[in-house]
Design an enzyme around this catalytic site. Structure first.
Site, PDB file in Angstrom:
ATOM      1  N   LYS A  76       0.871  -1.184   0.000  1.00  0.00           N
ATOM      2  CA  LYS A  76       0.000   0.000   0.000  1.00  0.00           C
ATOM      3  C   LYS A  76       0.905   1.230   0.000  1.00  0.00           C
ATOM      4  O   LYS A  76       1.921   1.252   0.713  1.00  0.00           O
ATOM      5  CB  LYS A  76      -0.881  -0.039   1.255  1.00  0.00           C
ATOM      6  CG  LYS A  76      -1.905   1.078   1.357  1.00  0.00           C
ATOM      7  CD  LYS A  76      -2.816   0.883   2.567  1.00  0.00           C
ATOM      8  CE  LYS A  76      -3.863   1.967   2.691  1.00  0.00           C
ATOM      9  NZ  LYS A  76      -4.761   1.748   3.844  1.00  0.00           N
ATOM     10  N   SER A 151      -9.668   1.965   2.880  1.00  0.00           N
ATOM     11  CA  SER A 151      -8.805   2.753   2.020  1.00  0.00           C
ATOM     12  C   SER A 151      -7.805   1.903   1.242  1.00  0.00           C
ATOM     13  O   SER A 151      -7.164   2.411   0.328  1.00  0.00           O
ATOM     14  CB  SER A 151      -8.034   3.776   2.869  1.00  0.00           C
ATOM     15  OG  SER A 151      -7.219   3.103   3.815  1.00  0.00           O
ATOM     16  N   SER A 175      -9.964  -0.556   7.039  1.00  0.00           N
ATOM     17  CA  SER A 175      -9.416  -0.504   5.678  1.00  0.00           C
ATOM     18  C   SER A 175      -8.704  -1.758   5.180  1.00  0.00           C
ATOM     19  O   SER A 175      -8.295  -1.793   4.023  1.00  0.00           O
ATOM     20  CB  SER A 175      -8.479   0.681   5.534  1.00  0.00           C
ATOM     21  OG  SER A 175      -9.225   1.854   5.447  1.00  0.00           O
TER      22      SER A 175
HETATM   23  N1  GLN Z   1     -13.367   4.263   6.535  1.00  0.00           N
HETATM   24  C1  GLN Z   1     -12.605   4.661   7.691  1.00  0.00           C
HETATM   25  C2  GLN Z   1     -12.180   6.091   7.549  1.00  0.00           C
HETATM   26  O1  GLN Z   1     -12.482   6.650   6.558  1.00  0.00           O
HETATM   27  C3  GLN Z   1     -11.438   3.753   7.902  1.00  0.00           C
HETATM   28  C4  GLN Z   1     -10.291   4.034   7.029  1.00  0.00           C
HETATM   29  C5  GLN Z   1      -9.080   3.202   7.399  1.00  0.00           C
HETATM   30  O2  GLN Z   1      -9.188   2.170   8.057  1.00  0.00           O
HETATM   31  N2  GLN Z   1      -7.909   3.675   6.990  1.00  0.00           N
HETATM   32  O3  GLN Z   1     -11.573   6.647   8.385  1.00  0.00           O
END
Ligand code: GLN
Length: 483
Positions: A76, A151, A175
């Site tokens: 990532k 994400s 995410s």
């Molecule tokens: N959807 C969550 C957010 O927008 C989690 C994102 C994540 O785990 N990086 O913060």
């Protein structure tokens, strides 16, 4: 070749059926051919990959072994990679070449993994759809009109489309698990402190945790083995021995106590997902598990608490991007304040700016007690709920997401609608617990995930349950059409 899992690749390499270099060539060609449909990579690193593959082949020729030796993966794009762009999905870091490798990157490279590239992601890991990336949205290989989740949507789409067997990802509020659910993968968010955060660009430091995304629990065990462990460079890393995750996969589930929270099946859950979750419960019962209804009474407060704490930490973490030291700098600033304002205004996208403002507001002198402190108290209540539940059960099971992957653009005008989709995943981050999502079936041709949560440092238990489930179901073997 591209259908092989990490475990199959390790066997093939050990039996000299092919070399890591050959496999790497095949996958690089496949990425060049198919990724334009998906947009799952921000950067490709073919030269690095081929040199790592050759080095791995040479190490094997010298008698070295190891499940990751010669295994192709991707990172990532928030794990720092020495000399390679590390963008975090943001214009702010479009020109940033990291001056060092993240611990996770260094550990996997030392184990012989081959880095094919850096995967697309929501900007600064803020999102659940991979639509906030400066590099454009990622498409879900199961239906190109739908989001892959976020994400870590790039890692998920690439692995689901068989562009590579596994990838690293991070999970601040879901995410890893949510994109795993949306793309028919297995993804594990480890216990907070299990995997080093050093060199992982911070979103919300008390919640962020790196982990594996792969097609099977067996592969998650292999990748986690290479990622986990104490790191003196990360003050929140925990000095606990790392068990042999692959060796633990075959434990019997006889007598395993599975807690199913009654709050998980309330309004908002797609009834077709509820049915699939009940089917997976039946599967696990057949394997000897005992089901018990439990309660997590504070679950309903978790989303508001998370969406105060995460932006608060983000507003502090992202203050380092000021146009002075690294990242985007505006043209011809008139003075220092103008430099800050325009560099940040130009470098950050809308969702990141929204969260910086929400976070700064929640931390400001007049509102700290009303928002941030209150959110921290809720966080403790959420953790206490889990502690009470784990006195009675060994794992907790439920849906990973209330709905399957939505259409691209469907939630862009309403950020809160997207935040609500995180209802099942963020509690594990607030409590610091490990969680895993695995394939449980399909709704309208889109994958559905079942989530398992375990007590601290019981990643092995999650992998064991998921592996036994996968030995008896075939959802995880389904392949998206066209890939
Ligand atoms: N959807 C969550 C957010 O927008 C989690 C994102 C994540 O785990 N990086 O913060």
């Amino acid at each position: 070749m591209h259908h092989m899992t990490l475990a199959e690749i390790a066997r093939g390499l050990a039996d000299k059926k092919f070399s890591s270099e050959e496999l790497t060539q095949v996958l690089l060609a496949r990425i060049a051919q198919l990724d334009p449909q998906l947009n799952s990579f921000i950067s490709l690193t073919p030269e690095l990959a081929l040199s790592q593959a050759k080095a791995a082949d040479a190490r094997r020729a010298n008698g070295e072994t190891g499940a990751l030796l010669g295994a192709p993966i991707a990172h990532k794009d928030l794990f720092c990679t020495l000399g390679i762009r590390t963008s975090c999905g943001s214009k702010m870091l479009d020109n940033f070449k990291a001056p060092y490798d993240a611990t996770v990157v260094a550990k996997l490279a030392a184990a012989g993994a081959v880095t094919l590239g850096k995967t697309n992601m929501d900007e600064f890991a803020m999102g659940s759809a991979n639509e906030s990336s400066y590099y454009g949205a990622v498409k879900n290989p199961w239906n190109l009109e739908h989001v892959p989740g976020g994400s870590s949507g790039g890692s998920a789409a690439a692995v689901a489309a068989r562009l590579l067997p596994a990838a690293t990802a991070t999970d601040t509020g879901g995410s890893i698990r949510q994109p795993a659910a949306f793309t028919n993968l297995t993804g594990l968010k480890p216990t907070y402190g299990r995997v080093s955060r050093w060199g992982m660009i911070a979103y919300a430091s008390s919640l962020d945790q790196g982990g594996p995304l792969a097609r099977t629990a067996e592969d998650c065990a292999i990748l986690l083995q290479g990622m986990a462990g104490f790191d003196p460079n990360d003050s929140t890393s925990i000095d606990e021995p790392v068990p042999d995750y692959s060796a633990g996969l075959n434990g019997s589930l006889q007598g395993l106590r599975i807690g199913v929270p009654k709050e998980y099946f309330g309004a908002g859950l797609d009834p077709r997902i509820a049915d699939l979750i009940h089917n997976s419960i039946k599967e696990l019962e057949k394997l000897g598990a005992v089901i018990k209804e439990i309660s997590l009474p504070n679950m309903q407060h978790a989303i508001p608490a998370y969406y105060v704490i995460a932006p608060a930490e983000a507003s502090s973490n992202l203050s380092r991007f000021d146009g002075v030291r690294f990242g985007h700098r505006c043209e011809n600033p008139e003075n220092l304040i103008d430099l800050y304002k325009r560099s940040r205004g130009e470098g950050f996208g809308a969702e990141v700016q929204r969260r910086i403002m929400v976070g700064a507001y929640a931390l400001s002198a007049g509102y700290y007690d009303a928002y941030y402190l209150k959110a921290q108290k809720i966080r403790r209540l959420v953790k206490n709920d889990f502690m009470a539940a784990f006195n009675e059960v060994d794992i907790i099971l439920g849906p990973t997401t209330p709905n399957p992957a939505w259409k691209l653009g469907a939630k862009n005008s309403d950020p809160v609608a997207a935040y609500l989709e995180d209802v099942y995943t963020i509690t594990a981050n607030l409590a610091g617990l490990p969680g895993l999502s695995m394939p449980a079936g399909f709704v309208d041709g889109l994958p559905v995930g079942v989530q398992l949560l375990a007590p601290y440092f019981q990643e092995g238990r999650l992998l064991n349950v998921a592996h036994q489930y996968q030995l008896n179901t075939d959802w995880h073997t389904r392949t998206p059409t066209g890939f």
